[in-house]
Design a protein around this motif. Sequence first.
Motif, PDB file in Angstrom:
ATOM      1  N   MET A   1      -3.232 -61.977  -0.975  1.00 44.78           N
ATOM      2  CA  MET A   1      -1.963 -62.050  -0.259  1.00 44.78           C
ATOM      3  C   MET A   1      -2.219 -62.437   1.200  1.00 44.78           C
ATOM      4  N   SER A   2      -1.475 -63.427   1.727  1.00 44.62           N
ATOM      5  CA  SER A   2      -1.649 -63.865   3.102  1.00 44.62           C
ATOM      6  C   SER A   2      -1.072 -62.833   4.064  1.00 44.62           C
ATOM      7  N   TYR A   3      -1.443 -62.988   5.344  1.00 40.42           N
ATOM      8  CA  TYR A   3      -0.915 -62.078   6.361  1.00 40.42           C
ATOM      9  C   TYR A   3       0.611 -62.137   6.393  1.00 40.42           C
ATOM     10  N   PHE A   4       1.196 -63.359   6.305  1.00 39.54           N
ATOM     11  CA  PHE A   4       2.639 -63.508   6.402  1.00 39.54           C
ATOM     12  C   PHE A   4       3.345 -62.858   5.212  1.00 39.54           C
ATOM     13  N   SER A   5       2.785 -63.018   4.031  1.00 37.08           N
ATOM     14  CA  SER A   5       3.371 -62.381   2.853  1.00 37.08           C
ATOM     15  C   SER A   5       3.276 -60.866   2.957  1.00 37.08           C
ATOM     16  N   PHE A   6       2.127 -60.397   3.413  1.00 34.15           N
ATOM     17  CA  PHE A   6       1.925 -58.968   3.587  1.00 34.15           C
ATOM     18  C   PHE A   6       2.905 -58.408   4.613  1.00 34.15           C
ATOM     19  N   LEU A   7       3.114 -59.144   5.704  1.00 34.16           N
ATOM     20  CA  LEU A   7       4.040 -58.704   6.745  1.00 34.16           C
ATOM     21  C   LEU A   7       5.476 -58.652   6.230  1.00 34.16           C
ATOM     22  N   SER A   8       5.902 -59.690   5.531  1.00 37.27           N
ATOM     23  CA  SER A   8       7.277 -59.743   5.059  1.00 37.27           C
ATOM     24  C   SER A   8       7.568 -58.661   4.029  1.00 37.27           C
ATOM     25  N   THR A   9       6.579 -58.355   3.190  1.00 43.48           N
ATOM     26  CA  THR A   9       6.765 -57.347   2.153  1.00 43.48           C
ATOM     27  C   THR A   9       6.761 -55.932   2.714  1.00 43.48           C
ATOM     28  N   GLN A 134      -5.370 -52.853   0.789  1.00 46.44           N
ATOM     29  CA  GLN A 134      -5.081 -53.655   1.978  1.00 46.44           C
ATOM     30  C   GLN A 134      -4.994 -52.789   3.229  1.00 46.44           C
ATOM     31  N   ARG A 135      -5.765 -51.724   3.237  1.00 42.84           N
ATOM     32  CA  ARG A 135      -5.749 -50.794   4.367  1.00 42.84           C
ATOM     33  C   ARG A 135      -6.219 -51.473   5.647  1.00 42.84           C
ATOM     34  N   GLY A 136      -7.226 -52.320   5.545  1.00 48.67           N
ATOM     35  CA  GLY A 136      -7.727 -53.003   6.731  1.00 48.67           C
ATOM     36  C   GLY A 136      -6.650 -53.829   7.412  1.00 48.67           C
ATOM     37  N   ARG A 137      -5.884 -54.574   6.629  1.00 49.15           N
ATOM     38  CA  ARG A 137      -4.808 -55.380   7.199  1.00 49.15           C
ATOM     39  C   ARG A 137      -3.728 -54.498   7.801  1.00 49.15           C
ATOM     40  N   ALA A 138      -3.360 -53.429   7.086  1.00 47.80           N
ATOM     41  CA  ALA A 138      -2.313 -52.536   7.591  1.00 47.80           C
ATOM     42  C   ALA A 138      -2.707 -51.921   8.925  1.00 47.80           C
ATOM     43  N   VAL A 139      -3.927 -51.417   9.000  1.00 45.86           N
ATOM     44  CA  VAL A 139      -4.395 -50.804  10.243  1.00 45.86           C
ATOM     45  C   VAL A 139      -4.498 -51.836  11.353  1.00 45.86           C
ATOM     46  N   SER A 140      -4.966 -53.043  11.021  1.00 44.73           N
ATOM     47  CA  SER A 140      -5.109 -54.081  12.054  1.00 44.73           C
ATOM     48  C   SER A 140      -3.762 -54.452  12.649  1.00 44.73           C
ATOM     49  N   ILE A 141      -2.726 -54.511  11.814  1.00 44.87           N
ATOM     50  CA  ILE A 141      -1.392 -54.849  12.307  1.00 44.87           C
ATOM     51  C   ILE A 141      -0.817 -53.708  13.140  1.00 44.87           C
ATOM     52  N   ALA A 142      -0.980 -52.476  12.667  1.00 41.24           N
ATOM     53  CA  ALA A 142      -0.497 -51.327  13.437  1.00 41.24           C
ATOM     54  C   ALA A 142      -1.207 -51.230  14.778  1.00 41.24           C
ATOM     55  N   VAL A 269      -6.938 -60.888  18.573  1.00 39.24           N
ATOM     56  CA  VAL A 269      -7.821 -61.753  17.785  1.00 39.24           C
ATOM     57  C   VAL A 269      -8.816 -60.918  16.980  1.00 39.24           C
ATOM     58  N   ALA A 270      -9.427 -59.932  17.644  1.00 39.87           N
ATOM     59  CA  ALA A 270     -10.416 -59.092  16.968  1.00 39.87           C
ATOM     60  C   ALA A 270      -9.785 -58.314  15.818  1.00 39.87           C
ATOM     61  N   SER A 271      -8.589 -57.766  16.047  1.00 41.75           N
ATOM     62  CA  SER A 271      -7.921 -56.979  15.003  1.00 41.75           C
ATOM     63  C   SER A 271      -7.559 -57.828  13.797  1.00 41.75           C
ATOM     64  N   LEU A 272      -7.004 -59.011  14.053  1.00 44.25           N
ATOM     65  CA  LEU A 272      -6.567 -59.869  12.951  1.00 44.25           C
ATOM     66  C   LEU A 272      -7.739 -60.405  12.138  1.00 44.25           C
ATOM     67  N   ILE A 273      -8.882 -60.583  12.783  1.00 44.84           N
ATOM     68  CA  ILE A 273     -10.075 -61.024  12.056  1.00 44.84           C
ATOM     69  C   ILE A 273     -10.698 -59.862  11.293  1.00 44.84           C
ATOM     70  N   LEU A 274     -10.733 -58.706  11.935  1.00 40.28           N
ATOM     71  CA  LEU A 274     -11.427 -57.567  11.344  1.00 40.28           C
ATOM     72  C   LEU A 274     -10.693 -56.977  10.151  1.00 40.28           C
TER      73      LEU A 274
END
Length: 409
Positions: A1-9, A134-142, A269-274
Amino acid sequence: MSYFSFLSTNACWLGAGFLLTAFSCFGQTFFISMSMGDLRQELGLSHGDMGLIYMAATLGSAAVLPWVGRSVDAYPLHRVALVVMLCLIALCASMASVHSVPMLALVIFGLRLSGQGMMSHISFTAMGRWYSAQRGRAVSIASLGFPAAEASMPLAFVTFTGIYGWRAGWWAAAAMMLFFALPVIVTLLSRPRIPTAAEAASQEIRQRDWTRKEVLRDPVFWAIAAGILAPPCFGTAVMFNQVYLVELRGWSREMFASTFAVMAFMAVVASLILGPLIDRISARRLLPFTLLPLGLASLVLGLVHAPVAAFLFMGLLGISNGFTSTFAGALWPEIYGTRHIGAIRALAFALMVFASAAGPGLIGFLIDAGIPFDLQLIGISAYCAVLSLVLTVAARALARRGLKDLEAA
């Protein structure tokens, strides 16, 4: 799932996490420290005096945090957030009215506990509990709330207070919390995310849930803590003494305030990559690299005195902050499970607050003792190098533990 799809959902829940971390800024050192110069003058305090007051108040908040932090395991998150934000509003208003040292210590205690402590704690506990694969993505966005606040608040505060005074700035902070942050965040948190059956099953297969007592007896936990607490300790120390740094280097406050945008950008940048990287290879494998940005940042600031050093330092510090906030948010549930994550995260947050309290007190003492600031910065860099080796050993220990868990399963 892409970042944009993850964000919208997941916009509702991710938005709550983002806003909680963003508005924790009123209890963060980088925001509080912008009033320290005025407070020192009005109350007749030295750098060391202010550092000790800040350290004592922050240590007090850290001592209380493990007990208060367990509330997120016992009560709905939106109710805990409501109480915390009401307290933070009252404390911002109180900061605008400080006229004595005891009152200053009490207000800093409350700001650190409710702002830096509980607001961030609620955010990352929610992300760790609501997400697994997808915990890494969730935490990076928060965690993007931190750089968002760092990019906007310092320059806005300096500009606003230059016209209306620093006390008016704290009244404005209370108004922002009351009329925007509180109603929006409570509304977003009122509908918790329920992990899917596949996510829950995957989490159950991967690991067991540790209790806080078990974590306290785990030597790997303390080895990791010694490493990942370095950024809040030393990064906070430099930020707390930013007025001293600016005066020492002969820089302008406006120029240094503008560097926060660089720090914020690099943190994003670091958060979105990590985030995706954690989901792909796990947080534990990234342990050995945690302190490299901070070590390099301290070395640059200690050796280079030109204004460009401020931008280089803040950019590297932004990478360190983005790395640390995203990494720590994902690491604890990854290695210790989610059932008792509120209590475990409260413990980790308390240690982080202890570290962030020790830094300003130590640096303030060394400044008063006449220890060159450049030498202190080089010492921080050396500490990061040594602890990187410790984290390498810890990562290998966690890898062996993971193999044993798989075999047992």
